[in-house]
Design a protein around this motif. Structure first.
Motif, PDB file in Angstrom:
ATOM      1  N   THR A  60      68.274  13.203 -34.780  1.00 51.60           N
ATOM      2  CA  THR A  60      66.845  13.077 -33.837  1.00 51.60           C
ATOM      3  C   THR A  60      66.692  14.297 -33.374  1.00 51.60           C
ATOM      4  O   THR A  60      65.513  14.484 -32.671  1.00 51.60           O
ATOM      5  CB  THR A  60      67.284  12.043 -32.711  1.00 51.60           C
ATOM      6  OG1 THR A  60      68.482  12.429 -32.132  1.00 51.60           O
ATOM      7  CG2 THR A  60      67.376  10.543 -33.620  1.00 51.60           C
ATOM      8  N   TYR A  61      67.476  15.470 -33.431  1.00 55.80           N
ATOM      9  CA  TYR A  61      67.246  16.616 -32.765  1.00 55.80           C
ATOM     10  C   TYR A  61      65.737  17.069 -33.474  1.00 55.80           C
ATOM     11  O   TYR A  61      65.511  17.185 -34.755  1.00 55.80           O
ATOM     12  CB  TYR A  61      68.001  17.517 -32.837  1.00 55.80           C
ATOM     13  CG  TYR A  61      68.173  19.128 -32.592  1.00 55.80           C
ATOM     14  CD1 TYR A  61      67.647  19.327 -31.016  1.00 55.80           C
ATOM     15  CD2 TYR A  61      67.899  20.048 -33.136  1.00 55.80           C
ATOM     16  CE1 TYR A  61      67.414  20.389 -30.467  1.00 55.80           C
ATOM     17  CE2 TYR A  61      67.895  21.365 -32.630  1.00 55.80           C
ATOM     18  CZ  TYR A  61      67.491  21.526 -31.387  1.00 55.80           C
ATOM     19  OH  TYR A  61      67.246  22.949 -30.857  1.00 55.80           O
ATOM     20  N   ASN A  62      64.937  17.573 -32.621  1.00 59.32           N
ATOM     21  CA  ASN A  62      63.532  18.087 -33.082  1.00 59.32           C
ATOM     22  C   ASN A  62      62.730  17.198 -33.631  1.00 59.32           C
ATOM     23  O   ASN A  62      61.699  17.571 -34.296  1.00 59.32           O
ATOM     24  CB  ASN A  62      63.813  19.450 -33.987  1.00 59.32           C
ATOM     25  CG  ASN A  62      64.056  20.773 -33.239  1.00 59.32           C
ATOM     26  OD1 ASN A  62      63.834  20.897 -32.061  1.00 59.32           O
ATOM     27  ND2 ASN A  62      64.391  21.580 -33.871  1.00 59.32           N
ATOM     28  N   ASP A  63      62.954  15.930 -33.525  1.00 64.11           N
ATOM     29  CA  ASP A  63      62.074  14.711 -33.813  1.00 64.11           C
ATOM     30  C   ASP A  63      61.393  14.503 -32.690  1.00 64.11           C
ATOM     31  O   ASP A  63      62.048  13.729 -31.834  1.00 64.11           O
ATOM     32  CB  ASP A  63      62.870  13.610 -34.562  1.00 64.11           C
ATOM     33  CG  ASP A  63      61.909  12.579 -35.091  1.00 64.11           C
ATOM     34  OD1 ASP A  63      60.876  12.510 -34.780  1.00 64.11           O
ATOM     35  OD2 ASP A  63      62.571  11.578 -35.920  1.00 64.11           O
ATOM     36  N   SER A  64      60.306  14.638 -32.557  1.00 58.29           N
ATOM     37  CA  SER A  64      59.566  14.324 -31.166  1.00 58.29           C
ATOM     38  C   SER A  64      59.121  13.047 -30.787  1.00 58.29           C
ATOM     39  O   SER A  64      58.922  12.450 -30.022  1.00 58.29           O
ATOM     40  CB  SER A  64      58.008  15.121 -31.286  1.00 58.29           C
ATOM     41  OG  SER A  64      57.158  14.848 -32.664  1.00 58.29           O
ATOM     42  N   SER A  65      59.356  12.112 -32.314  1.00 60.28           N
ATOM     43  CA  SER A  65      59.256  10.682 -31.987  1.00 60.28           C
ATOM     44  C   SER A  65      60.646  10.068 -31.321  1.00 60.28           C
ATOM     45  O   SER A  65      60.457   9.054 -30.883  1.00 60.28           O
ATOM     46  CB  SER A  65      58.854  10.096 -33.278  1.00 60.28           C
ATOM     47  OG  SER A  65      59.842  10.037 -34.276  1.00 60.28           O
ATOM     48  N   LYS A  66      61.483  10.832 -31.241  1.00 63.71           N
ATOM     49  CA  LYS A  66      62.827  10.440 -31.022  1.00 63.71           C
ATOM     50  C   LYS A  66      63.450  11.068 -29.926  1.00 63.71           C
ATOM     51  O   LYS A  66      64.765  11.336 -29.732  1.00 63.71           O
ATOM     52  CB  LYS A  66      63.713  10.252 -32.250  1.00 63.71           C
ATOM     53  CG  LYS A  66      63.456   9.109 -33.197  1.00 63.71           C
ATOM     54  CD  LYS A  66      64.251   9.121 -34.444  1.00 63.71           C
ATOM     55  CE  LYS A  66      63.998   7.692 -35.193  1.00 63.71           C
ATOM     56  NZ  LYS A  66      62.545   8.047 -35.986  1.00 63.71           N
ATOM     57  N   THR A  67      62.343  11.715 -29.070  1.00 65.21           N
ATOM     58  CA  THR A  67      63.133  12.538 -28.094  1.00 65.21           C
ATOM     59  C   THR A  67      63.795  11.935 -26.967  1.00 65.21           C
ATOM     60  O   THR A  67      65.175  12.438 -26.616  1.00 65.21           O
ATOM     61  CB  THR A  67      61.855  13.363 -27.190  1.00 65.21           C
ATOM     62  OG1 THR A  67      61.367  13.961 -28.256  1.00 65.21           O
ATOM     63  CG2 THR A  67      62.336  14.137 -26.124  1.00 65.21           C
TER      64      THR A  67
END
Length: 206
Positions: A60-67
């Motif tokens: 999830t790191y750097n996944d804006s949908s899963k901040t």
């Protein structure tokens, strides 16, 4: 799988006078517990509950949908690691192979402590100071903002100090450098740090 809030590895008052029972009660029972609870809800919603928390952090790191999921996963993990980095029976300094490796990569234990203290003291806002083993097998000091940790960055964490204000403000107010200095000289569980280094070396040799 449900990620459970781990109990502290010592009593609330075990780190006094360096860290108060009141700080540990608020920090563990309120802040850490909230991250764990939110993580368990968000990881279910994301359909990732079958993954380990470390896998979730990396995915999830750097996944804006899963901040939100990343932040709570990393903070849940970071705090568990932080508790284990401290001990009421701290030796005050590393020994053995860990001390030798620190001297090799930093020049001396004192130089390492200065770099670590500087990293934590200059982390603007919330974040963490770390001793990590990089991909070349070298120790280095890093700092990360907010929830970010070395796992997300592909490095191996060996030691961390929480420099969010809630980690020290009840005991040290605005004296963050004093908190970090006390952490390094009175609270670090150097045996745990040495175990993390040895474990990383064993994995690298497989």
């Amino acid at each position: 799988m449900t990620y459970e809030l781990p109990p502290l590895p010592y009593s609330y008052d075990a780190l006094e006078p360096h860290m108060s029972a009141r700080t540990l009660e608020f920090h563990h029972d309120k802040h850490h517990a909230k991250y764990v609870n939110q993580y368990n809800q968000l990881v279910q919603d994301a359909g990732m509950a079958d993954r380990s928390i470390e896998e979730v952090i990396k995915a999830t790191y750097n996944d804006s949908s899963k901040t939100g999921l990343f932040n709570n996963a990393a903070q849940a993990w970071n705090h568990t690691f932080f508790w284990n980095c401290m001990s009421p029976n701290s030796s005050g300094a590393p020994s053995g192979a860990l001390a030798d490796k620190i001297a090799e990569d930093f020049g001396s234990v004192d130089t390492f402590k200065q770099e670590f203290k500087q990293a934590g003291a200059t982390q603007f806002g919330s974040g963490w100071a770390w001793l990590v083993l990089d991909n070349n097998g070298k120790l280095k000091v890093t700092k990360t903002p907010n929830a970010i940790n070395p796992i997300a960055l592909g490095e191996t964490p060996l030691l961390t100090c929480d420099v969010w204000e809630h980690a020290y403000y009840l005991d040290y107010q605005n004296r963050k450098p004093d908190f970090i200095d006390t952490f390094l000289n009175n609270l670090v569980n150097w045996e745990f740090v040495a175990q993390q280094m040895e474990s990383a070396r064993q994995k690298a040799s497989v």
